[in-house]
Write an enzyme that holds these catalytic residues in place. Structure first.
Site, mmCIF file in Angstrom:
data_model
loop_
_atom_site.group_PDB
_atom_site.id
_atom_site.type_symbol
_atom_site.label_atom_id
_atom_site.label_comp_id
_atom_site.label_asym_id
_atom_site.label_seq_id
_atom_site.Cartn_x
_atom_site.Cartn_y
_atom_site.Cartn_z
ATOM 1 N N ASP A 47 0.850 -1.189 0.000
ATOM 2 C CA ASP A 47 0.000 0.000 0.000
ATOM 3 C C ASP A 47 0.887 1.241 0.000
ATOM 4 O OD1 ASP A 47 -2.065 1.768 0.180
ATOM 5 O OD2 ASP A 47 -2.837 1.053 2.095
ATOM 6 N N ASP A 82 -3.444 2.339 -5.796
ATOM 7 C CA ASP A 82 -2.229 2.409 -4.990
ATOM 8 C C ASP A 82 -2.044 1.221 -4.045
ATOM 9 O OD1 ASP A 82 -4.360 3.031 -3.391
ATOM 10 O OD2 ASP A 82 -3.442 4.776 -2.437
ATOM 11 N N GLU A 83 -2.785 0.136 -4.229
ATOM 12 C CA GLU A 83 -2.580 -1.027 -3.369
ATOM 13 C C GLU A 83 -2.913 -2.313 -4.096
ATOM 14 O OE1 GLU A 83 -5.286 -1.500 -0.017
ATOM 15 O OE2 GLU A 83 -6.611 0.017 -0.893
#
Length: 420
Positions: free
Chosen positions: A16, A106-107
């Protein structure tokens, strides 16, 4: 009740990127590093860790954020850079294993069980990934390593900012049970508040709560799910080629009056974003769900399942409007709303349209196979073609250009919404 999982080692990684949008801005403009910044304007889209210390959070009205942090710096957002750097970070995971499940810009999860003979133990792989993302992209990333997806995600939250946490087998419940319930997947502010009413603030307290009491408090399905996760029972495997089962969009409003002049244009804007995606993939849906969040962060949802699947913009907006009116009627004391969301589920693949007899019924315009329904769908198709040729801003739906739409740019919304 022991944790159950077939894997004998912690091989699932949850990576993350830390305060991603704000971190990108600080990367691209070195003068912002170490300073409290927020992406957005009327609404905070994302905040740096320096701003979060003051209580600034995503979805917060800009005015409130400035009150909490007078030195806060607002930046507009470079959305193409977010996409480029987010893709590049996930590509680093791809270099180690093909078993990568991306869950947002983003993860992502990664299962490294099959590549330890090439790259070393999972912890070493996680260290290498963090080093590469930092050295090649200049971005901080936190990683959690565990035997289950849920625990790996929690571990990455504990690791923030810019850290690594490995939860070894045999230590899982000791690690998990002292943590706050708010770290659990699916526990938002409303559920957290309900659990607090019966004295449940840690995951361990949740695990020891009688299942009947838990289900009466938050519902049967949610109660069973959270009880299982509290004991680290999470059999889910990574889904590397996920097929979308719904499409949705939401709009943070700050604090606005719960009146039609606010929610009607907002719902039209949301319906436009959702329905255009459904049409692009030829996947209409039968179930429409709305979510209304009030000023105190409590939320309520309402849904309806239709006889035929829909993908028409104005049809979706009007159905959503009736659902929102139902929510507000059930909560007469709520005078302000802070967020609206629409989702469409039970998607169908190229569904055949069932034509309706022209009987002149009052709800004809809400039936996709009626004369009015077909006319609406035809208008949507014309809009789609104009946008494909001249861009999304070339044509819109009447009141769709509202203040809420401008305060949160569509580029940011598109990054946050999972594509079909």
């Amino acid at each position: 009740m022991p944790a159950t999982n077939a894997a004998s080692a912690a091989t699932i990684l949850h990576a993350d990127l830390d305060a991603f949008y704000a971190s990108v801005e600080q990367l691209l403009d070195p003068s912002l590093r170490g300073k409290p910044i927020a992406v957005g304007g009327g609404v905070v889209l994302a905040a740096s860790y320096e701003a979060k210390i003051f209580g600034v959070r995503g979805g917060m009205p800009g005015r409130k954020a400035r009150e909490l942090c007078p030195q806060l710096i607002f930046v507009g957002g470079r959305f193409s850079e977010y996409q480029r750097l987010g893709d590049a970070a996930i590509k680093v995971l791809d270099d180690f294993t093909p078993l990568v499940e991306r869950i947002s810009i983003d993860e992502a999860f990664a299962d490294v069980a099959g590549c330890t003979h090439l790259f070393g133990p999972p912890e070493e792989i996680a260290k290498t990934i963090r080093h590469r993302v930092k050295s090649e992209l200049g971005l901080p990333i936190s990683i959690g390593v565990a035997r289950t997806k849920h625990l790996a995600k929690i571990a990455s939250q504990v690791a923030k900012p810019d850290g690594l946490v490995v939860v070894e087998p045999g230590t899982e419940l000791t690690f998990l049970h002292d943590l706050p319930v708010s770290l659990m997947w699916g526990v938002g502010p409303a559920t957290k508040a309900r659990l607090a009413e019966i004295g449940v603030e840690t995951i361990g307290q949740l695990a020891r709560t009688h299942s009947g009491a838990l289900e009466r408090l938050i519902g049967h399905a949610a109660g069973q799910k959270l009880a299982a996760l509290a004991w680290n029972r999470d059999p889910r495997k990574l889904q590397t080629h996920r097929r979308a089962i719904s499409a949705g969009a939401q709009s943070a409003l700050g604090r606005k009056p719960a009146l039609p002049r606010v929610f009607v244009p907002t719902l039209l804007h949301l319906a436009d974003r959702v329905a255009s995606r459904l049409r692009a993939k030829n996947r209409p849906g039968r179930t429409v769900t709305v979510r209304v969040r009030f000023a105190d962060m409590r939320a309520a949802t309402r849904s309806v399942t239709l006889e035929q699947p829909i993908s028409a913009t104005t049809m979706l907006a009007e159905i959503a409007g009736e659902l929102v009116r139902g929510v507000l009627a059930a909560h007469p004391g709520e005078k302000e709303i802070s967020l609206l969301a629409i989702s469409v589920s039970h998607l169908e693949e190229g569904a055949e349209l069932q034509f309706e007899l022209p009987l002149g019924l009052a709800d004809e315009k809400l039936k996709p196979g009626s004369r009015k329904g077909l006319a609406r769908f035809g208008a949507d198709r014309a809009v789609d073609k104009i946008r494909q040729r001249f861009g999304k801003e070339a044509v819109g739906y009447g009141t769709v250009a509202l203040e809420a739409a401008r305060s949160v740019p569509d580029e940011f919304r598109e990054l946050a919404e999972r594509e079909l």
